[in-house]
Design a protein around this motif. Structure first.
Motif, mmCIF file in Angstrom:
data_model
loop_
_atom_site.group_PDB
_atom_site.id
_atom_site.type_symbol
_atom_site.label_atom_id
_atom_site.label_comp_id
_atom_site.label_asym_id
_atom_site.label_seq_id
_atom_site.Cartn_x
_atom_site.Cartn_y
_atom_site.Cartn_z
ATOM 1 N N LYS A 2 -96.020 15.153 69.926
ATOM 2 C CA LYS A 2 -95.557 16.311 70.479
ATOM 3 C C LYS A 2 -94.890 15.645 71.981
ATOM 4 O O LYS A 2 -93.787 15.912 72.355
ATOM 5 C CB LYS A 2 -97.368 17.134 71.701
ATOM 6 N N ILE A 5 -91.601 14.316 70.857
ATOM 7 C CA ILE A 5 -90.396 15.554 69.787
ATOM 8 C C ILE A 5 -90.671 16.147 71.290
ATOM 9 O O ILE A 5 -88.799 16.332 71.901
ATOM 10 C CB ILE A 5 -91.693 16.380 70.022
ATOM 11 N N LYS A 6 -91.016 16.537 72.490
ATOM 12 C CA LYS A 6 -90.407 16.472 73.730
ATOM 13 C C LYS A 6 -89.409 15.996 74.537
ATOM 14 O O LYS A 6 -88.391 16.956 75.072
ATOM 15 C CB LYS A 6 -91.361 17.160 74.445
ATOM 16 N N ALA A 9 -85.928 16.211 72.542
ATOM 17 C CA ALA A 9 -85.114 17.740 72.386
ATOM 18 C C ALA A 9 -85.133 18.613 73.800
ATOM 19 O O ALA A 9 -84.389 19.378 74.379
ATOM 20 C CB ALA A 9 -86.699 18.968 71.892
ATOM 21 N N CYS A 83 -84.622 18.778 67.530
ATOM 22 C CA CYS A 83 -85.706 18.982 67.840
ATOM 23 C C CYS A 83 -86.201 20.127 69.155
ATOM 24 O O CYS A 83 -87.419 20.570 69.272
ATOM 25 C CB CYS A 83 -86.443 17.808 68.940
ATOM 26 N N CYS A 84 -85.274 20.173 69.320
ATOM 27 C CA CYS A 84 -84.778 21.696 70.319
ATOM 28 C C CYS A 84 -85.136 22.131 69.903
ATOM 29 O O CYS A 84 -85.717 23.405 70.139
ATOM 30 C CB CYS A 84 -83.061 21.306 71.189
ATOM 31 N N TYR A 87 -88.673 22.768 68.013
ATOM 32 C CA TYR A 87 -89.696 23.002 68.851
ATOM 33 C C TYR A 87 -89.715 23.971 70.245
ATOM 34 O O TYR A 87 -90.547 24.494 70.460
ATOM 35 C CB TYR A 87 -89.388 21.565 69.291
ATOM 36 N N LYS A 91 -89.450 28.589 68.831
ATOM 37 C CA LYS A 91 -91.024 29.226 69.741
ATOM 38 C C LYS A 91 -89.731 30.531 70.653
ATOM 39 O O LYS A 91 -91.117 31.635 70.770
ATOM 40 C CB LYS A 91 -91.591 27.800 71.483
#
Lengths: 267, 263
Positions: A2, A5-6, A9, A83-84, A87, A91
């Motif tokens: 995570k 990915i953060k 993103a 990713c952005c 993720y 959301k």
């Protein structure tokens, strides 16, 4: 996973990749002023990417390295956008569902699709450039047989012997109406019988998945030399199944951007 | 058609917009707007004449581009002349020049831009541009014309962002004006939309002429650079977003580069 990915993103990463690609594009525009690099780009325009790459490492190493870094940077931007979008934006759409959020999400997806299509068009285009045909000539080297039957040319042969910039200045709508200057090709592909097709500038024809475009009319002699009577055409043969998808995605992207803007117009 | 019509239109525009700028600096919004309105109508007439004479959209050469840009910017300047909550121009008449409202600042900036455009047009011929054969094609028309429209919207966005930044530097209030910032954002995105339409039409033009949707040359690199600049302006990280001048520079760059490309 995570935290990675953060990071991928993050908007800071977007900013950096956008900055890097811009720097590459502007440097590309800068180096293309030098004849040596411009020749490298011209060679790339005239053939398929993989055909070009084979010779480019020895002939134009800087252009090849530049292209490789540009592709890597575009790949990074695509990973960042992916990713952005998946993720963060998805959301947001799930937690606060509203039209603008969904359109914003789709807009980013379309941008990713456009980048992917650009890549696909780049790697999958079959291109045969600079095929010069005079009436009666035949070209059969590229999986399709083309014979130039006749040329309808009204603009005067002197136009064809001018230097490029001078020719462009003289190629006015009055002197060179595009619909009156055409060529008739006999095109034969696979087991089909030859079909007569009329081609013009910006009026291409298609056969067997090939797009045949007329780049310009040519005379048998070069600029400054005495012309003979023969007028021919320079055509380009291309085949790419991704072009339609590319334009569909492009139009969708524009539509989504317009929709998003209309829904979020700040008064 | 003798170019005297266009020369007359040009000098009428020059007179009207210089007057409009001087009157706005002298804090006379009513007469300044009247001059701008007359100028806008003159530019509209010029654009219509150009379309009728050339039988295509106006985009070729400095004069045609300048006329479309003046028509667009002055029209938007009039449309966004009065801030929300202010119902009449006279309500802001007593604002001193250096302490002007962001909306007034934007009006003055746009008038300066228009006068600068007119000065730039003075350097070239005051007639319609080249009659290149491909200008008959609809995609070529869309490509060039939408690029000019995008430039106009980017320029209006740039003046809005500059006015918002100016209002946040202490002359008017502590923070950039949200209303003019919002307008800037709207027109930056509208410009991006027009720019994408232009690029899409350009790709189609390229496909029908050279057989490919993309060419590796400086024209394509610059166009992609402009679109990425707009994207950068829309994806500013916190550290840059806090720095007023840097943020402003990133937001107004597309206008400058796009103008350089069309002029």
């Amino acid at each position: 996973m995570k935290p990675l990915i953060k990071k991928l993103a993050a908007i800071e990463f977007t900013f950096l990749t956008l900055f890097l690609i811009q720097a590459l594009l502007w440097s590309g525009a800068g180096i293309s002023f030098r004849a040596k690099f411009r020749d490298g780009f011209t060679a790339l325009n005239n053939q398929s990417l993989f055909d070009w790459l084979g010779a480019a490492w020895s002939d134009y190493p800087l252009v090849a390295a530049w292209l490789l870094i540009l592709c890597l940077a575009a790949g990074l931007l695509m990973i960042n956008a992916l990713c952005c979008t998946l993720y963060i934006q998805l959301k947001r759409c799930m937690t606060r569902p509203a039209w603008p959020s969904w359109i914003f999400f789709l807009l980013h997806l379309m941008f990713i699709a456009l980048l992917a299509c650009h890549g696909m068009v780049m790697v999958s285009t079959q291109k045969h450039h600079g095929i010069r045909l005079f009436p009666g000539d035949r070209s059969s080297d590229h999986g399709i047989v083309i014979r130039l039957d006749s040329v309808q040319y009204t603009a005067g042969i002197d136009l064809l012997t001018m230097e490029r910039l001078e020719r462009r200045r003289h190629m006015t709508r009055k002197r060179f109406p595009m619909n009156e200057n055409t060529a008739t090709l006999l095109v034969e592909g696979g087991n089909h019988h030859p079909k007569a097709k009329t081609i013009g500038m910006l009026a291409p024809v298609s056969c067997n998945g090939f797009r045949i475009t007329l780049k310009e009319f040519v005379s048998r002699t070069g600029p400054g030399e005495l012309p003979d009577d023969a007028i021919g055409v320079e055509i380009t043969l291309t085949r790419n199944p991704w072009n339609r998808v590319f334009f569909a995605v492009y139009i969708l992207l524009i539509g989504l951007l317009a929709g998003y803007l209309a829904l979020t117009w700040k008064r | 058609m003798p170019p005297v019509i266009f020369t007359t239109t040009y000098y009428a525009l020059l007179l009207l917009f210089i007057l409009s700028l001087v009157l706005s600096v002298l804090n006379k919004p009513g007469p300044a707007n009247a001059c701008e309105m007359t100028g806008w109508l003159t530019a509209a007439l010029g654009c219509v004449l150009m379309i009728l004479i050339t039988r295509r959209l106006p985009f070729a050469g400095r004069f045609e581009t300048g006329m479309v840009l003046i028509f667009l910017i002055s029209g938007l300047n009039l449309r966004y002349a009065i801030p929300p909550g202010v119902h009449h121009l006279s309500q802001r008449k007593n604002t001193r020049f250096l302490k002007m409202l962001p909306h007034t600042a934007r009006q003055v900036i746009n008038r300066v831009v228009i006068v600068a455009l007119l000065a730039f047009m003075a350097l070239g011929s005051k007639a319609t541009g080249s009659e290149y054969t491909m200008y008959d094609n609809v995609y070529v028309n869309l490509f060039f014309h939408f690029r000019v429209l995008a430039t106009g919207f980017f320029l209006f966005a740039a003046s809005s962002f500059t006015a918002a930044w100016y209002s946040g530097t202490g002359h008017h209030g502590p923070a950039p004006d949200m209303d003019t910032t919002g307008t800037g954002r709207n027109f930056l995105l509208l410009g991006a939309c027009c720019f994408l339409i232009s690029e899409c039409a350009g790709s189609w033009w390229c496909l029908n002429w050279l057989g490919d949707v993309w060419q590796w040359n400086k024209g394509f690199f610059k166009a992609s650079g402009v679109f990425l600049m707009v994207m950068t302006a829309c994806h500013l990280p916190g550290c840059i977003s806090k720095s007023g001048p840097v943020r402003l520079l990133i937001r107004i760059l597309p206008a400058g580069i796009c103008f350089w490309m069309v002029s």
